[in-house]
Write a protein that holds these residues in place. Structure first.
Motif, PDB file in Angstrom:
ATOM      1  N   THR A  84       0.846  -1.201   0.000  1.00 57.85           N
ATOM      2  CA  THR A  84       0.000   0.000   0.000  1.00 57.85           C
ATOM      3  C   THR A  84       0.881   1.251   0.000  1.00 57.85           C
ATOM      4  N   ARG A  88       1.140   4.177  -2.779  1.00 56.37           N
ATOM      5  CA  ARG A  88       0.881   5.551  -2.356  1.00 56.37           C
ATOM      6  C   ARG A  88       1.972   6.499  -2.835  1.00 56.37           C
ATOM      7  N   PHE A 104     -16.483  14.954  -4.005  1.00 58.91           N
ATOM      8  CA  PHE A 104     -15.374  15.900  -3.907  1.00 58.91           C
ATOM      9  C   PHE A 104     -15.342  16.784  -5.157  1.00 58.91           C
ATOM     10  N   VAL A 116      -3.678  11.408   1.748  1.00 53.33           N
ATOM     11  CA  VAL A 116      -3.333  10.050   2.193  1.00 53.33           C
ATOM     12  C   VAL A 116      -1.863   9.985   2.599  1.00 53.33           C
TER      13      VAL A 116
ATOM     14  N   PHE B   4     -11.306  14.500   5.622  1.00 50.89           N
ATOM     15  CA  PHE B   4     -11.846  13.159   5.833  1.00 50.89           C
ATOM     16  C   PHE B   4     -13.266  13.251   6.408  1.00 50.89           C
ATOM     17  N   LEU B   7     -15.517  14.454   3.701  1.00 50.53           N
ATOM     18  CA  LEU B   7     -15.865  13.353   2.794  1.00 50.53           C
ATOM     19  C   LEU B   7     -16.987  12.507   3.410  1.00 50.53           C
ATOM     20  N   MET B 307      -9.810   4.276  -4.089  1.00 48.72           N
ATOM     21  CA  MET B 307      -9.123   4.841  -2.924  1.00 48.72           C
ATOM     22  C   MET B 307      -8.022   3.899  -2.439  1.00 48.72           C
ATOM     23  N   LEU B 308      -8.332   2.609  -2.443  1.00 51.29           N
ATOM     24  CA  LEU B 308      -7.319   1.631  -2.020  1.00 51.29           C
ATOM     25  C   LEU B 308      -6.159   1.610  -2.998  1.00 51.29           C
ATOM     26  N   MET B 310      -5.009   3.996  -4.675  1.00 50.33           N
ATOM     27  CA  MET B 310      -4.187   5.198  -4.476  1.00 50.33           C
ATOM     28  C   MET B 310      -3.378   5.130  -3.181  1.00 50.33           C
ATOM     29  N   GLY B 311      -3.480   4.005  -2.489  1.00 48.58           N
ATOM     30  CA  GLY B 311      -2.665   3.827  -1.292  1.00 48.58           C
ATOM     31  C   GLY B 311      -3.347   4.231  -0.001  1.00 48.58           C
ATOM     32  N   THR B 312      -4.651   4.367  -0.043  1.00 48.08           N
ATOM     33  CA  THR B 312      -5.381   4.696   1.183  1.00 48.08           C
ATOM     34  C   THR B 312      -5.321   3.483   2.116  1.00 48.08           C
ATOM     35  N   PRO B 313      -4.868   3.658   3.352  1.00 52.02           N
ATOM     36  CA  PRO B 313      -4.814   2.516   4.273  1.00 52.02           C
ATOM     37  C   PRO B 313      -6.210   1.920   4.472  1.00 52.02           C
ATOM     38  N   ARG B 314      -6.278   0.609   4.610  1.00 52.16           N
ATOM     39  CA  ARG B 314      -7.572  -0.050   4.793  1.00 52.16           C
ATOM     40  C   ARG B 314      -8.263   0.419   6.069  1.00 52.16           C
ATOM     41  N   TRP B 316      -8.361   3.379   7.104  1.00 54.33           N
ATOM     42  CA  TRP B 316      -9.062   4.627   6.777  1.00 54.33           C
ATOM     43  C   TRP B 316     -10.440   4.328   6.197  1.00 54.33           C
TER      44      TRP B 316
END
Lengths: 259, 409
Positions: A84, A88, A104, A116, B4, B7, B307-308, B310-314, B316
C-alpha cells in the motif's frame, strides 16, 4: 533506482484465474523491462491480458508465478502494508471510467493522494493548484465531477495521478470513454507531461489514436507478449505542447509543473 | 482529518432519499423512546407526589430503637417530647409542616362481631395543613373539636365485615403502655378507601388525643415532615440530621424514598420495561442500518477500490464508514430529539386522558415530561447502534480486493 535494471522489471510473470472447475491463463510467462521516463503502450485485443498486466505492475494484484520489481523493490515479497505504501508513493493511476470521488470537487479529488500521504495543508494547496494548472483545469477546480465533461474528468484524473510526484503513472484504457477530440487532447497532455517532466507513463489501449503517439508498443495476445516495438519516428517526439481547449478560462499553453 | 470528515459528511447526503429514510427511522426510534420515557417519567413523578401527599410526607423522624427492636409495650420505642422536636425541625427553611402520628394495633367490636385493626392516630389539623387527606368512600374526615364522641375513620373492608356505616359505633380495645387492656367507644364518621384491599380490611384512624387516651401514653411513633418541594428533600435531610443528634433520645430520619416501597417497585418494573423497549429500538436501528450501510458499501465498491489503489490505508476505509454511520446517528438523534419534543409538546396540550390508575377514580391526564437525561441517553443509544451497524460493512469495504473492486459494475 538502478538504472541498468529499469524502473519496472517483469520477470516470467504468469497470472491464472480460477474459472468454474478450471482456470484461465490471463498472463503467461510475460517478461518486460521499462526504463524511467518511457511512454509505453500495452496494446492488444480485449481479453489479451492488458489490464491484468497493469494491475500486477500497479501492485493491486499478485502474480501466480514470477516476480515484478518496481524501482528495484521486489513486489512479490511485500505484505499488504508495504505494498500500500509503495502504491501511495510511487504509482499514480488513471482509470478508463475516471473513478473520481463524486462528492469531492476537482481540486479535492486531486488533493486526495496528498491527504493520504499526510502532506500539510499549505503544500497540498500549492501542489493541487500546480497539478490542475498543468492539465488546464484551474478554472474548474471547485466543480464537482458531475459538472465536468468526460474529457475534463479524465484530465482531473491525470492531475490526481501526478500530483504526488509518482515514479510511474499507470493508465488503463484512458481514452476508451472519450470522443476523438477529448481523446487526442488527453494523449497530447500525457505525452507532454512525459516529455517535459520525465514522468513514466504505462498504459493499456487498443486506441489507434493513442498508439500513433507512442514510441514503444508492447503487444499482448492471449496473455503472451507477441511484439515489443520501438518507434523512433513517433510524432509525439515532436508534438507541440498541450493546447487547452477553448472552454472556460483561457489557459493557452500548459504551464510548467514543478514536480 | 477535516477533509476526511468532510468526505464522510458529504457521503451521508449522497443518496438523499435513503438518508432521509434512515433519519426518519433513527429519529422515530429516538422520538419513541423520548415519548415513552417521558410518559413514564411523568407517571413516576405523579406516583411520587401522590405517595408523598397520601401521607408519607417527605421525611419521617423515628427513634433509632424503632428500627432496632420490637416494642415490648406499645410506644416504648416512641418519641418523647415530640412537640419540642417538631418545633426545632420546623424552624429551618423549606419545612411546610410537621404531623405527629401513632401507629398501633388492637381489636374492635360492634357488639356482635370482633376483628383486629391497624390503627393510625393523627392530628387532623397538621395532616390537613400538609395536604394529607384520606380518600373517603363515605362520610367525612375526623373533626378537630374537643369533647363529644371519639371519632374514627375505618377502611371499607372493616365497614363491610363489621356491617357498620358512618354514624354507627364501635368499641376499640388495645394494650396500654403499662401493659393493661384499655377500651374506648368511637363513632364512625367516615369510610376510607385506601386503594389496597389488605389495608382497607384492617384500617382505622382516630385523632392523636384519642389514641393517647386509649394507649395511656403521650409518646408518638413518628413525626412526618412535609416540605415545600420534593426536590429539597436531600437538602433538608442533610440539615436536620445533625440537629437531631444532640437530643436525649437517639433519633433517625428517613427520606420518603426509603419508605416508599410501592413506588420503588413500580419504578423498577417500568424501568425494566423501558430498558426492554430501548433494547428493541437499539436492535431495530442496528439491523436495518446494517442493511442500508451494506447497500451503500456495495454501490461504492469501485470508489473504494480506487481509494485503495491510491494507497489509502484499509483502516481509513473502515474509519470512513464508521464515521459516516456515526454522523448519520448524530443527525438521526437530532431529528429524534426535535421530533420527540415537538410531539410531546403537542400531546401535552391535547388534553388527552387515560383511564383511572388503580386505587383512584379520576382519569389520568396524559402528560409527557421533557427529560434531558433521556434525550442524551436515547441519542447515545442510536449513535452507538449506528456505529456498531457500520462495523460489518466497514470490514467488508476495507477487505475488498482492489482489482475486483475496480472491475465492479
Amino acid at each position: 533506482m538502478n538504472e541498468s535494471s529499469g524502473l519496472i522489471q517483469v520477470e516470467a510473470v504468469s497470472r491464472r484465474f480460477p474459472l468454474d472447475h478450471s482456470y484461465v491463463n490471463a498472463l503467461d510467462n510475460v517478461n518486460l523491462r521499462v526504463a524511467a521516463g518511457e511512454f509505453l503502450a500495452i496494446a492488444g485485443p480485449s481479453g489479451s491480458g492488458k489490464s491484468t498486466l497493469l494491475n500486477l505492475i500497479g501492485c493491486i494484484d499478485k502474480p501466480t508465478s514470477g516476480r515484478i520489481l518496481i524501482d528495484g523493490v521486489d513486489t512479490s515479497t511485500l505484505t499488504s502494508a508495504p505494498m500500500t505504501a509503495l502504491r501511495r508513493r510511487k504509482i499514480g493511476f488513471v482509470f478508463q471510467t475516471f473513478n473520481l470521488i463524486p462528492v469531492f470537487t476537482a481540486a479535492e479529488n486531486v488533493e486526495f493522494p496528498l491527504l493520504v500521504q499526510g502532506i500539510g495543508a499549505r503544500e497540498r494547496r500549492e501542489r493541487v493548484a500546480d497539478a490542475l494548472e498543468s492539465v488546464g483545469l484551474s478554472a474548474r477546480a471547485r466543480h464537482r465531477p458531475d459538472l465536468l465533461s468526460g474529457g475534463e474528468r479524465q484530465r482531473v484524473a491525470v492531475a490526481r495521478a501526478i500530483v504526488h510526484r509518482p515514479a510511474l503513472v499507470l493508465a488503463d484504457e484512458p481514452t476508451a470513454n472519450l470522443d476523438t477530440l477529448n481523446a487526442t487532447q488527453l494523449i497530447d497532455l500525457m505525452r507532454d507531461l512525459n516529455q517535459r517532466l520525465g514522468l513514466t507513463f504505462l498504459f493499456s489501449t487498443h486506441d489507434a489514436r493513442l498508439l500513433e503517439h507512442t514510441p514503444r508498443i508492447v503487444r499482448l495476445t492471449d496473455g503472451r507478449v507477441t511484439s515489443d516495438t520501438h518507434n523512433a519516428e513517433t510524432p509525439g517526439a515532436a508534438i507541440p505542447p498541450f493546447q487547452i481547449p477553448s472552454e472556460g478560462a483561457s489557459h493557452g499553453q500548459i504551464s510548467a509543473l514543478s514536480l | 482529518m477535516g477533509k476526511f470528515l468532510l468526505l464522510a459528511f458529504r457521503n451521508v447526503f449522497r443518496n438523499r432519499r435513503r438518508t432521509i429514510m434512515t433519519l426518519i427511522m433513527v429519529g422515530g426510534g429516538v422520538a419513541g423512546l423520548l415519548l415513552v420515557g417521558g410518559f413514564f417519567a411523568r407517571m413516576f413523578w405523579g406516583l411520587r407526589e401522590q405517595t408523598i401527599n397520601d401521607g408519607l410526607g417527605h421525611i419521617q423522624i423515628f427513634t433509632a430503637e424503632h428500627f432496632n427492636r420490637e416494642e415490648k409495650h406499645v410506644l416504648d420505642t416512641g418519641i418523647e417530647n415530640w412537640g419540642q422536636i417538631a418545633a426545632t425541625v420546623s424552624t429551618g427553611g423549606h419545612v411546610r409542616g410537621i404531623a405527629p402520628r401513632i401507629e398501633f394495633n388492637g381489636m374492635l367490636s360492634n357488639g356482635v362481631k370482633s376483628g383486629v385493626f391497624m390503627g393510625s392516630a393523627v392530628d387532623p389539623v397538621a395532616e390537613s395543613s400538609l395536604g394529607f387527606t384520606p380518600r373517603l368512600a363515605a362520610g367525612r374526615d375526623l373533626d378537630t373539636k374537643q369533647g363529644g364522641e371519639i371519632e374514627a375513620l375505618i377502611g371499607a373492608g372493616v365497614a363491610h365485615s363489621m356491617n357498620v356505616k358512618p354514624g354507627d359505633g364501635l368499641t376499640l380495645l388495645a394494650v396500654t403502655a403499662d401493659g393493661a387492656l384499655n377500651g374506648i367507644d368511637v363513632e364512625i364518621v367516615g369510610v376510607v378507601n385506601t386503594g389496597f384491599k389488605e389495608m382497607d380490611d384492617r384500617y382505622l384512624r382516630i385523632t392523636l388525643p384519642s389514641a393517647q387516651r386509649l394507649l395511656q401514653s403521650d409518646r408518638v411513633t413518628n413525626l412526618v415532615v412535609g416540605l415545600d418541594n420534593t426536590d429539597n428533600t436531600d437538602q433538608v435531610a442533610a440539615r436536620l440530621a445533625p440537629q437531631l443528634n444532640g437530643l436525649p433520645q437517639q433519633l433517625v430520619l428517613k427520606k420518603w424514598i426509603d419508605l416508599a416501597a410501592y413506588y420503588k417497585q413500580v419504578r423498577s418494573l417500568f424501568s425494566t420495561i423501558f430498558v426492554f423497549l430501548g433494547a428493541i429500538v437499539f436492535f431495530m436501528v442496528l439491523m436495518s442500518s446494517v442493511n442500508t450501510l451494506l447497500m451503500a458499501m456495495f454501490e461504492r465498491t469501485r470508489e473504494i477500490g480506487t481509494m485503495l489503489a491510491m494507497g489509502t490505508p484499509r483502516s481509513w476505509i473502515m474509519a470512513l464508514f464508521v464515521l459516516e454511520a456515526t454522523l448519520l446517528g448524530v443527525l438521526g438523534a437530532i431529528v429524534g430529539v426535535a421530533g420527540g419534543n415537538l410531539i410531546g409538546f403537542l400531546l401535552n396540550h391535547a388534553g388527552l386522558h387515560l383511564p383511572p390508575p388503580p386505587g383512584t377514580t379520576s382519569p389520568m391526564l396524559f402528560q409527557v415530561l421533557h427529560v434531558p437525561s433521556l434525550m442524551i441517553g436515547s441519542s447515545i443509544l442510536v449513535i452507538v447502534s449506528l456505529a456498531m451497524a457500520a462495523i460489518l460493512p466497514a470490514i467488508r469495504a476495507s477487505r475488498l480486493q482492489i482489482a475486483e473492486a475496480l472491475a465492479h459494475v
